[in-house]
Scaffold this active site. Structure first.
Site, PDB file in Angstrom:
ATOM      1  N   ASP A  27      -8.979  -4.619  -6.276  1.00 41.58           N
ATOM      2  CA  ASP A  27      -8.405  -3.713  -5.281  1.00 41.58           C
ATOM      3  C   ASP A  27      -8.586  -2.259  -5.720  1.00 41.58           C
ATOM      4  OD1 ASP A  27      -6.908  -2.391  -3.409  1.00 41.58           O
ATOM      5  OD2 ASP A  27      -5.103  -3.598  -3.676  1.00 41.58           O
ATOM      6  N   SER A  79       0.837  -1.200   0.000  1.00 41.94           N
ATOM      7  CA  SER A  79       0.000   0.000   0.000  1.00 41.94           C
ATOM      8  C   SER A  79       0.877   1.258   0.000  1.00 41.94           C
ATOM      9  CB  SER A  79      -0.948  -0.035   1.200  1.00 41.94           C
ATOM     10  OG  SER A  79      -1.909   0.993   1.125  1.00 41.94           O
TER      11      SER A  79
END
Length: 659
Positions: free
Chosen positions: A491, A439
């Site tokens: 995602d 991330s």
């Protein structure tokens, strides 16, 4: 549709948003009214206490007040359910009904106060059931009034105050470039920026209000205000649009031809190295993720190390006062203490935790960067403006995400200026440099790899679920030789960039403009579809009484300053993305995508390009697929179970997710 205008200001609620809260309050009020009616019927003429006459009058008036409130709520719910999101005509009486309902709060408030006074002063000698009923009525009134006040605060729009509005100009003769209109537009945008800054300060009130935080608040506020400036949608409109868009995307996916087997899939060594590096990326999160991933045994395994006295060996760990973070890293990676060169859990805005260790299994000096785990990290994420990142040997525009670029520069200075990498390669000179993260950590690791590549040509970076709006095209292409990005399913974060958000806004506007269903039906159907699945709706369009070109216009207030702005006009075009002043940024490196075949609980890995991430996919798993444990499980499945390396083609592509 635009926010409801009542009491001289615009609110963050539309005239079709009263169906669900109104129906719920009707349910509560009807039960309340029935209970009071039963009490009054059973005790009529038999109030044998000294103040029985007062109690009799109190219950009669309370029944009348409740009946009036129920009738007003029924009218509000009925009218609010009429029309569609962009056809508020049948709901034009909602403001008057809201005024009536607001007036009824006054007698209810007075009667609640009188009931409380009666209970405290005049209830002696009355039956317990009678006193209890009055107490329940008083408590219920105050609870409803309290939650009504909370609701008012929630839908309050600080930018909804009436401001001087310019006349609606003829676009052919006058426009917003005139001095007066430009000044009003500048004033409106300045107010929006200040409002967003106030919201951010309130949300992050626990953070120090120093210069760096104030600068971050200002940059984020400008970004948010510019993004929301050309629409007048309320939150429920956005929820309805997302629901419609999800069903539309699923319907389009089902209509596609079955996927062909991908000829160029990542090799097994690449997947094995990625799975191995993912362990280190997960370990960088410290004890919170370790306990989350091991709910039954995590606390027990860490308790001994966390509670024992700190020895000299823990002095290298910055920001880990109890040693729990370092203990979880040891448990997650399987390394020994002597394998770690540097560990820091120091966390400030643009300064994120990381550690450096010797990975003897892969003969690598490994740098692992932590992802988002605090409000300071979130501010780093949201500082999404472009920042120059000149790299020697790269031609073309070199830009990067400002917050992540500064975080990577912080780590770069630590590694180089403090001699951390020199120390590591002094111990293991034959090892290669590997950088990893998840991330926010993946984005910082990718930018760090770009910064270090000239000094360490053999370095490799494994970025798991990196942010989409990270690098300019030139830098993204440059990073493909040494960065591998791994993305699971649908995602959200790797598809999250300012151009993609602008495109999502444009598509939401199209969906809510063209749908002919009332909002409450859209939301009910959307909730059912998200929870129980089924076939997506056919999504009929509202063309009976309106021209199709009218449905292409974004939803703005009738007196909005931005009706003729460039951004507004660009949204009117269905065939082209909105024109934006933001520089497009891309994911780093080669994108490794994996698809999950739910019927066989197996995954498929394939190489992809930035075009696969040019739009946001709406799905219940768009957040779950971003979680590090989900990415790790997918990689483990690919490396451990080789019996189904590729999912078979399916006519129902909606069953596939991508990593």
């Amino acid at each position: 549709m635009p926010g409801l205008v009542v009491f001289g200001r615009r609110w963050s609620i539309a005239s079709d948003d009263f169906v669900f809260p109104g129906a719920f309050e009707i349910f509560i009020r009807v039960l309340w009214w029935i209970g009071i009616l039963v009490l009054y019927t059973n005790h009529k003429g038999n109030f044998d206490c000294a103040s029985g006459g007062v109690l009799h009058s109190y219950l009669v008036v309370l029944l009348i007040i409740l009946a009036a409130i129920i009738l007003s709520l029924c009218a509000i719910v009925y009218v609010s359910a009429q029309g569609t999101i962009t056809n508020p005509g049948p709901r034009r009486s909602i403001p008057a009904l809201v005024y009536v309902r607001a007036l009824l709060y006054l007698p209810e408030l007075v009667w609640a106060c009188l009931g409380a006074i009666w209970v405290s002063d005049n209830s002696r000698g009355c039956q317990a059931a009678e006193v209890g009923a009055v107490i329940a009525a008083v408590v219920a009134s105050w609870i409803i009034l309290f939650f009504t006040a909370i609701g008012v605060l929630i839908v309050f729009d600080p930018l909804g105050s009436p401001e001087p509005r310019p006349e609606v100009y003829d676009p052919g003769t006058r426009n917003l470039e005139s001095n007066g209109s430009s000044q009003l537009l500048y004033t409106a945008r300045s107010l929006a920026v200040r409002a967003w800054e106030s919201r951010l300060r309130l949300l992050c009130c626990c953070l120090p209000q120093d210069d760096s935080h104030r600068a971050a608040f200002s940059n984020i506020a400008q970004l948010f205000s510019s993004f929301f400036s050309d629409t007048d949608l309320v939150p429920s409109d956005i929820a309805a649009g997302l629901s419609l868009l999800h069903q539309e995307q699923d319907k389009m996916e089902q209509c596609r031809d079955p996927d062909d087997v991908v000829a160029h899939s990542p090799s097994s060594p690449i997947l094995e190295k990625a799975a191995h590096c993912m362990q280190f990326a997960m370990a960088a999160y410290g004890w919170p993720l370790y306990v989350y991933s091991n709910p039954l045994t995590g606390v027990c395994k860490l308790s001994a190390d966390c509670c024992r006295g700190r020895g000299v060996e823990y002095d290298i760990v910055g920001g880990d006062h109890l040693g729990c973070h370092f203990a979880s890293i040891l448990q997650s990676t399987g390394l020994q203490y002597r394998d770690f060169i540097y560990i820091s859990f120091h966390n400030q805005i643009y300064e994120i935790p990381f550690y450096v260790a010797l990975d003897h299994k892969n003969e690598a000096v490994l740098v692992a960067v932590r992802g988002t785990l605090s409000l300071k990290d979130a501010l780093t994420d949201l500082s999404a403006a472009c920042e120059n990142l000149p790299i020697e040997g790269v031609t073309g525009s070199c830009y990067a995400h400002k917050g992540i670029s500064q975080a990577a520069s912080y780590i770069y200075k630590k590694l180089i200026n403090d001699g951390i990498l020199n120390q590591a390669f002094t111990i293991a000179p034959e090892y290669r440099l590997v950088i990893t993260g998840h991330s926010l950590g993946a984005g910082a690791a990718s930018v760090l790899a770009v910064l270090l590549h000239s000094a360490f040509p053999t370095l490799r970076c494994y970025a798991f679920s990196p942010p989409g709006g990270l690098l300019s095209k030139a830098l993204a292409d440059y990073s493909k030789d040494f960065v591998v990005s791994v993305v699971l399913g649908k995602d959200l974060v790797p598809r999250l960039s300012i151009p993609n958000m602008e495109d999502l806004k444009r598509r939401i506007l199209k969906m809510v403009s063209n749908c002919n269903k009332p909002k409450y039906q859209i939301l009910l159907r959307g909730c059912w579809y998200e929870v129980f699945g089924g076939q997506p709706d056919d999504l009929p369009t509202e063309l009976e009484s309106r021209r199709e070109e009218e449905l292409s216009q974004p939803l703005l207030g009738p007196q909005s300053l931005l009706q003729h702005s460039a951004s507004y006009q660009s949204l009117a075009s269905d065939g082209s993305p909105s024109h934006t002043t933001h520089v497009p940024l891309y994911m780093p490196g080669h994108e490794c995508m994996q698809r999950l075949c739910f019927s066989q609980t197996s995954y498929r890995a394939e190489w992809s390009s930035e075009m696969a991430f040019c739009s946001i996919l709406i799905s219940p798993r768009m957040i779950a697929d971003h979680m590090p444990d989900a990415v790790f499980r997918a990689l483990q499945s690919l490396t451990q179970d080789c019996s189904f390396p590729l999912c078979p083609s399916s006519h129902s592509n909606s069953h596939l997710n991508v990593i």
